[in-house]
Each structure stands twice: as C-alpha cells, then as structure tokens.
Design a protein around this motif. Structure first.
Motif, PDB file in Angstrom:
ATOM      1  N   SER A  17       0.813  -1.215   0.000  1.00 52.12           N
ATOM      2  CA  SER A  17       0.000   0.000   0.000  1.00 52.12           C
ATOM      3  C   SER A  17       0.846   1.263   0.000  1.00 52.12           C
ATOM      4  O   SER A  17       0.304   2.366  -0.035  1.00 52.12           O
ATOM      5  CB  SER A  17      -0.922  -0.004   1.232  1.00 52.12           C
ATOM      6  OG  SER A  17      -0.161  -0.253   2.398  1.00 52.12           O
ATOM      7  N   SER A  18       2.169   1.114   0.043  1.00 48.04           N
ATOM      8  CA  SER A  18       3.023   2.296   0.188  1.00 48.04           C
ATOM      9  C   SER A  18       4.453   1.965  -0.229  1.00 48.04           C
ATOM     10  O   SER A  18       4.828   0.786  -0.320  1.00 48.04           O
ATOM     11  CB  SER A  18       3.003   2.729   1.672  1.00 48.04           C
ATOM     12  OG  SER A  18       3.823   3.849   1.902  1.00 48.04           O
ATOM     13  N   ARG A  40      -2.302  -2.615   5.429  1.00 51.71           N
ATOM     14  CA  ARG A  40      -3.369  -2.403   6.410  1.00 51.71           C
ATOM     15  C   ARG A  40      -4.370  -1.348   5.971  1.00 51.71           C
ATOM     16  O   ARG A  40      -5.564  -1.520   6.118  1.00 51.71           O
ATOM     17  CB  ARG A  40      -2.770  -1.947   7.755  1.00 51.71           C
ATOM     18  CG  ARG A  40      -2.207  -3.034   8.577  1.00 51.71           C
ATOM     19  CD  ARG A  40      -1.544  -2.474   9.795  1.00 51.71           C
ATOM     20  NE  ARG A  40      -0.545  -1.454   9.428  1.00 51.71           N
ATOM     21  CZ  ARG A  40       0.305  -0.901  10.260  1.00 51.71           C
ATOM     22  NH1 ARG A  40       0.276  -1.232  11.520  1.00 51.71           N
ATOM     23  NH2 ARG A  40       1.181  -0.008   9.853  1.00 51.71           N
ATOM     24  N   ASP A  41      -3.879  -0.250   5.454  1.00 53.18           N
ATOM     25  CA  ASP A  41      -4.749   0.883   5.139  1.00 53.18           C
ATOM     26  C   ASP A  41      -5.586   0.561   3.895  1.00 53.18           C
ATOM     27  O   ASP A  41      -5.040   0.467   2.787  1.00 53.18           O
ATOM     28  CB  ASP A  41      -3.886   2.125   4.884  1.00 53.18           C
ATOM     29  CG  ASP A  41      -4.734   3.364   4.656  1.00 53.18           C
ATOM     30  OD1 ASP A  41      -4.675   4.267   5.505  1.00 53.18           O
ATOM     31  OD2 ASP A  41      -5.450   3.421   3.636  1.00 53.18           O
ATOM     32  N   ASN A  87       7.945  -7.626   2.213  1.00 58.36           N
ATOM     33  CA  ASN A  87       8.447  -6.246   2.283  1.00 58.36           C
ATOM     34  C   ASN A  87       7.896  -5.473   3.480  1.00 58.36           C
ATOM     35  O   ASN A  87       8.584  -4.603   4.004  1.00 58.36           O
ATOM     36  CB  ASN A  87       8.069  -5.524   0.979  1.00 58.36           C
ATOM     37  CG  ASN A  87       8.081  -4.024   1.132  1.00 58.36           C
ATOM     38  OD1 ASN A  87       9.132  -3.397   1.169  1.00 58.36           O
ATOM     39  ND2 ASN A  87       6.898  -3.435   1.259  1.00 58.36           N
ATOM     40  N   TYR A 152      13.932  -2.800  16.189  1.00 53.94           N
ATOM     41  CA  TYR A 152      13.833  -2.808  14.720  1.00 53.94           C
ATOM     42  C   TYR A 152      15.038  -3.530  14.120  1.00 53.94           C
ATOM     43  O   TYR A 152      14.896  -4.428  13.279  1.00 53.94           O
ATOM     44  CB  TYR A 152      13.745  -1.375  14.204  1.00 53.94           C
ATOM     45  CG  TYR A 152      13.746  -1.275  12.695  1.00 53.94           C
ATOM     46  CD1 TYR A 152      12.641  -1.685  11.953  1.00 53.94           C
ATOM     47  CD2 TYR A 152      14.864  -0.793  12.005  1.00 53.94           C
ATOM     48  CE1 TYR A 152      12.656  -1.613  10.565  1.00 53.94           C
ATOM     49  CE2 TYR A 152      14.875  -0.716  10.630  1.00 53.94           C
ATOM     50  CZ  TYR A 152      13.767  -1.122   9.914  1.00 53.94           C
ATOM     51  OH  TYR A 152      13.777  -1.059   8.542  1.00 53.94           O
ATOM     52  N   VAL A 185      15.524   4.901   2.154  1.00 51.78           N
ATOM     53  CA  VAL A 185      14.627   5.003   1.005  1.00 51.78           C
ATOM     54  C   VAL A 185      13.608   6.099   1.306  1.00 51.78           C
ATOM     55  O   VAL A 185      13.103   6.201   2.433  1.00 51.78           O
ATOM     56  CB  VAL A 185      13.916   3.655   0.726  1.00 51.78           C
ATOM     57  CG1 VAL A 185      13.127   3.725  -0.575  1.00 51.78           C
ATOM     58  CG2 VAL A 185      14.918   2.497   0.679  1.00 51.78           C
ATOM     59  N   THR A 187      10.525   7.176   1.612  1.00 50.61           N
ATOM     60  CA  THR A 187       9.137   6.711   1.765  1.00 50.61           C
ATOM     61  C   THR A 187       8.579   7.303   3.055  1.00 50.61           C
ATOM     62  O   THR A 187       9.332   7.905   3.839  1.00 50.61           O
ATOM     63  CB  THR A 187       9.081   5.169   1.884  1.00 50.61           C
ATOM     64  OG1 THR A 187       9.654   4.803   3.157  1.00 50.61           O
ATOM     65  CG2 THR A 187       9.832   4.465   0.767  1.00 50.61           C
ATOM     66  N   ARG A 192       6.250   7.735   9.729  1.00 54.82           N
ATOM     67  CA  ARG A 192       5.385   6.825  10.481  1.00 54.82           C
ATOM     68  C   ARG A 192       6.026   6.342  11.771  1.00 54.82           C
ATOM     69  O   ARG A 192       5.341   6.094  12.748  1.00 54.82           O
ATOM     70  CB  ARG A 192       5.047   5.621   9.618  1.00 54.82           C
ATOM     71  CG  ARG A 192       4.050   5.990   8.569  1.00 54.82           C
ATOM     72  CD  ARG A 192       3.466   4.758   7.930  1.00 54.82           C
ATOM     73  NE  ARG A 192       2.728   5.203   6.774  1.00 54.82           N
ATOM     74  CZ  ARG A 192       2.685   4.569   5.636  1.00 54.82           C
ATOM     75  NH1 ARG A 192       3.281   3.420   5.497  1.00 54.82           N
ATOM     76  NH2 ARG A 192       2.005   5.062   4.641  1.00 54.82           N
TER      77      ARG A 192
HETATM   78  N1  LIG Z   1      12.431   3.615   4.042  1.00 58.04           N
HETATM   79  C1  LIG Z   1      13.648   3.240   4.418  1.00 58.04           C
HETATM   80  O1  LIG Z   1      14.579   4.069   4.537  1.00 58.04           O
HETATM   81  C2  LIG Z   1      13.941   1.794   4.699  1.00 58.04           C
HETATM   82  C3  LIG Z   1      15.282   1.432   4.940  1.00 58.04           C
HETATM   83  C4  LIG Z   1      15.572   0.109   5.192  1.00 58.04           C
HETATM   84  C5  LIG Z   1      14.565  -0.833   5.190  1.00 58.04           C
HETATM   85  N2  LIG Z   1      13.266  -0.448   4.955  1.00 58.04           N
HETATM   86  C6  LIG Z   1      12.233  -1.484   4.961  1.00 58.04           C
HETATM   87  O2  LIG Z   1      11.515  -1.397   3.758  1.00 58.04           O
HETATM   88  C7  LIG Z   1      10.231  -1.996   3.962  1.00 58.04           C
HETATM   89  C8  LIG Z   1       9.177  -1.131   3.296  1.00 58.04           C
HETATM   90  O3  LIG Z   1       9.139   0.111   3.959  1.00 58.04           O
HETATM   91  P1  LIG Z   1       8.907   1.483   3.198  1.00 58.04           P
HETATM   92  O4  LIG Z   1      10.144   2.267   3.329  1.00 58.04           O
HETATM   93  O5  LIG Z   1       8.322   1.251   1.859  1.00 58.04           O
HETATM   94  O6  LIG Z   1       7.871   2.167   4.218  1.00 58.04           O
HETATM   95  P2  LIG Z   1       6.314   2.540   4.088  1.00 58.04           P
HETATM   96  O7  LIG Z   1       6.108   3.423   2.908  1.00 58.04           O
HETATM   97  O8  LIG Z   1       5.956   3.021   5.433  1.00 58.04           O
HETATM   98  O9  LIG Z   1       5.595   1.152   3.810  1.00 58.04           O
HETATM   99  C9  LIG Z   1       5.474   0.164   4.780  1.00 58.04           C
HETATM  100  C10 LIG Z   1       4.467  -0.846   4.307  1.00 58.04           C
HETATM  101  O10 LIG Z   1       4.393  -1.905   5.280  1.00 58.04           O
HETATM  102  C11 LIG Z   1       3.034  -2.066   5.637  1.00 58.04           C
HETATM  103  N3  LIG Z   1       2.914  -2.500   7.011  1.00 58.04           N
HETATM  104  C12 LIG Z   1       3.539  -2.009   8.096  1.00 58.04           C
HETATM  105  N4  LIG Z   1       3.131  -2.637   9.185  1.00 58.04           N
HETATM  106  C13 LIG Z   1       2.217  -3.544   8.780  1.00 58.04           C
HETATM  107  C14 LIG Z   1       1.412  -4.486   9.446  1.00 58.04           C
HETATM  108  N5  LIG Z   1       1.431  -4.646  10.769  1.00 58.04           N
HETATM  109  N6  LIG Z   1       0.571  -5.263   8.709  1.00 58.04           N
HETATM  110  C15 LIG Z   1       0.526  -5.122   7.376  1.00 58.04           C
HETATM  111  N7  LIG Z   1       1.253  -4.246   6.689  1.00 58.04           N
HETATM  112  C16 LIG Z   1       2.086  -3.458   7.391  1.00 58.04           C
HETATM  113  C17 LIG Z   1       2.396  -0.722   5.439  1.00 58.04           C
HETATM  114  O11 LIG Z   1       1.011  -0.904   5.269  1.00 58.04           O
HETATM  115  P3  LIG Z   1      -0.060   0.248   5.722  1.00 58.04           P
HETATM  116  O12 LIG Z   1       0.568   1.568   5.406  1.00 58.04           O
HETATM  117  O13 LIG Z   1      -1.234  -0.051   4.880  1.00 58.04           O
HETATM  118  O14 LIG Z   1      -0.243   0.041   7.154  1.00 58.04           O
HETATM  119  C18 LIG Z   1       3.072  -0.240   4.173  1.00 58.04           C
HETATM  120  O15 LIG Z   1       2.453  -0.784   3.042  1.00 58.04           O
HETATM  121  C19 LIG Z   1      10.069  -2.158   5.468  1.00 58.04           C
HETATM  122  O16 LIG Z   1      10.258  -3.502   5.821  1.00 58.04           O
HETATM  123  C20 LIG Z   1      11.182  -1.308   6.038  1.00 58.04           C
HETATM  124  O17 LIG Z   1      11.627  -1.800   7.282  1.00 58.04           O
HETATM  125  C21 LIG Z   1      12.944   0.845   4.699  1.00 58.04           C
END
Ligand SMILES: NC(=O)c1ccc[n+]([C@@H]2O[C@H](COP(=O)([O-])OP(=O)(O)OC[C@H]3O[C@@H](n4cnc5c(N)ncnc54)[C@H](OP(=O)(O)O)[C@@H]3O)[C@@H](O)[C@H]2O)c1
Length: 253
Positions: A17-18, A40-41, A87, A152, A185, A187, A192
C-alpha cells in the motif's frame, strides 16, 4: 533492470500500500504477473491495487491468524504463489526503555514472524513445482545495529539470518531467496515511526530504485543486494574488524 516477463506467474507483495512494496507490485504487474497486494490501510491499498490491476487483500500482519488467512486466500484464489515479496515492515526509534510491550511485540510480529509464516505457507508449492522466488526487504540496521533502534534492528537481523538459512535449506531445488539491504529510502517510513531520518548520508534513494534493485536481485538469482552498493563496505568492516567497527560506531553513530 526490469524483471523478465512474468506472464502466468502469481506474486504476493506485502506492504504494497506504500513505498517500496507499492513500487515492487507495480513492476511485477507491468511484467505480466498476477499480483496480490496486501497492507493495512484499505484506501491506500485499494489505490495501489487499482494502479497495478492487482488484487487488494487488507491484512494486519501483527495478527498471525490474519497472516495465515491471507496466505490461504491467495493460494485458494490463484492456486499458487510463484513470487513472495516479504516487504512490509514498521520502525520505531527511541530508547528501548521507552518502548511498550505491545510495541515490541508488534515489530517482531510484522517484521519477522509474518515473513516466516508466509514463506512457510508458499514454500511447499514452490518446492513441488521446482521453482519460486522469495524476496525479503531487510535493512542496513539489521546488519550493523543502530543506536535507539534495537528492536527494529533485531527484527531485521533475524530476517536476514532466516533468509540465509532458508537459502541453504532450499539450495538446488529451484527456489531463489534474495534479501534487499537498503540504507535509506524516500518513503513515509520515517514519518510513520515518529522520527525523521537524521543524516545527510547515505542519501535516500527512491522507492522505485529500491524495488528495481530487489527484483533485479531476485530474478538475477542474487542472495543479497545492498543499496547503495557502498553499504557492502561497513558490513565487511564489521564482519572482519568488529572491534574497530564498534569504536567507529560509538564515535560516529
Ligand atoms: N524507508 C527506508 O529508509 C527503509 C530502509 C531500510 C529498510 N526499509 C524497509 O523497507 C520496507 C518497506 O518500507 P517502506 O520504506 O516502503 O515504508 P512505508 O512506505 O511506510 O511502507 C510500509 C508498508 O508496510 C506495511 N505495514 C507495516 N506494518 C504492517 C502491518 N502490521 N501489517 C501489514 N502491513 C504493514 C504498510 O502498510 P499500511 O501503510 O497499509 O499500514 C506499508 O504498506 C520495510 O520492511 C522497512 O523496514 C525501509
């Protein structure tokens, strides 16, 4: 690099979703896969699904029953999952002493337990067909440790070793296990978790770049992909010179 044509393949993307997950779902759909998106959303999920032509299935991955129902529904509907992108993840930043029990349990459930449950659910079919792709979105935090992100980082370290172990377990049976190790990344992840990204480097990459790197790694048969690539360096320093690495980490954070 785009994944090869994936017509007839079934993909399940969590956190679709994101951010990275939405970008990965879009790429997989563009390559011809039938994509199931979960998050979730419900509104953001529906929008991401509409943009890809995929099927949205809302699910809170902190609830093992919902996670099991998600896997069962995709397998019943499509009969198979060829590509699983684990993811979804949530962050939390601050001293461990300020974290609630529920907060710790939610991070472990969403970031670590759910990918294990989903992988176990789809793996029998992959092994029976002699092929499949399991993608995991880890984090540099899980390789290096990060101050005030202990839980985390711990979930991501667990995810990384889970992926490594599963790769060994399935070696030679057609299943490709790939971990993306992103640094930063661009995002909503940081907003959040309640604390913005505090540094200038590593510079954030786009979610599209992260998704492209993950899928290129998965379809290129790679075990891991660090993003940016120079992140291999601190990982190697920590592995080979741990005392030096810890001194530097204490000094520079
Ligand atoms: N952004 C960074 O800098 C970064 C760096 C290293 C690793 N990561 C990893 O990359 C992955 C994706 O994150 P992102 O950066 O794309 O962040 P994001 O835009 O916040 O997306 C996170 C996604 O995970 C979903 N999610 C979170 N908790 C959940 C739950 N309890 N049940 C179901 N879905 C859940 C969210 O769904 P809803 O919004 O619908 O709740 C959303 O679709 C994550 O595993 C994060 O740890 C991110």
């Amino acid at each position: 690099m785009r994944p090869r044509r994936l017509d007839g393949r079934v993909a399940l993307v969590t956190g679709a979703s994101s951010g990275i997950g939405a970008a990965a779902a879009a790429r997989l759909a563009a390559a011809g896969a039938r994509v199931f998106l979960t998050g979730r959303d419900p509104e953001r999920l529906a929008a991401a699904a509409a943009a890809t032509g995929g099927t949205p299935i809302p699910c809170d991955l902190t609830d093992p029953d919902q996670t099991a129902a998600l896997a069962a529904r995709v397998l019943e509907t499509a009969g198979r999952v060829d590509i699983l992108v684990n993811n979804a993840g949530q962050g939390w930043a601050g001293p461990l002493t300020e974290m609630t029990d529920a907060g710790i349990q939610a991070l472990v459930a969403a970031n670590l337990t759910a990918p294990m449950l989903l992988s176990r659910a789809v793996l029998p079919g992959m092994l029976a067909r002699g092929g499949g792709h399991l993608g995991f979105v880890g984090s540099i935090a899980g390789r290096l440790g990060v101050r005030e992100e202990a839980v985390y980082a711990g979930t991501k370290a667990g995810l990384s070793v889970f992926a490594d172990s599963l790769r060994q377990e399935t070696a030679g049976r057609g299943v490709v296990v790939t971990e993306l190790v992103p640094a930063v990344v661009d995002t909503p992840f940081f907003a959040r978790r309640g604390r913005p990204y505090p540094r200038r480097r590593p510079r954030p990459v786009s979610p599209e770049q992260a998704a492209a790197a993950l899928l290129a790694g998965m379809f290129g048969g790679r075990a891991e992909v660090c993003l940016p690539r120079w992140m291999y360096l601190p990982i190697a320093v920590r592995a080979t010179l741990p005392t030096t690495y810890r001194r530097l980490a204490d000094r520079y954070g």
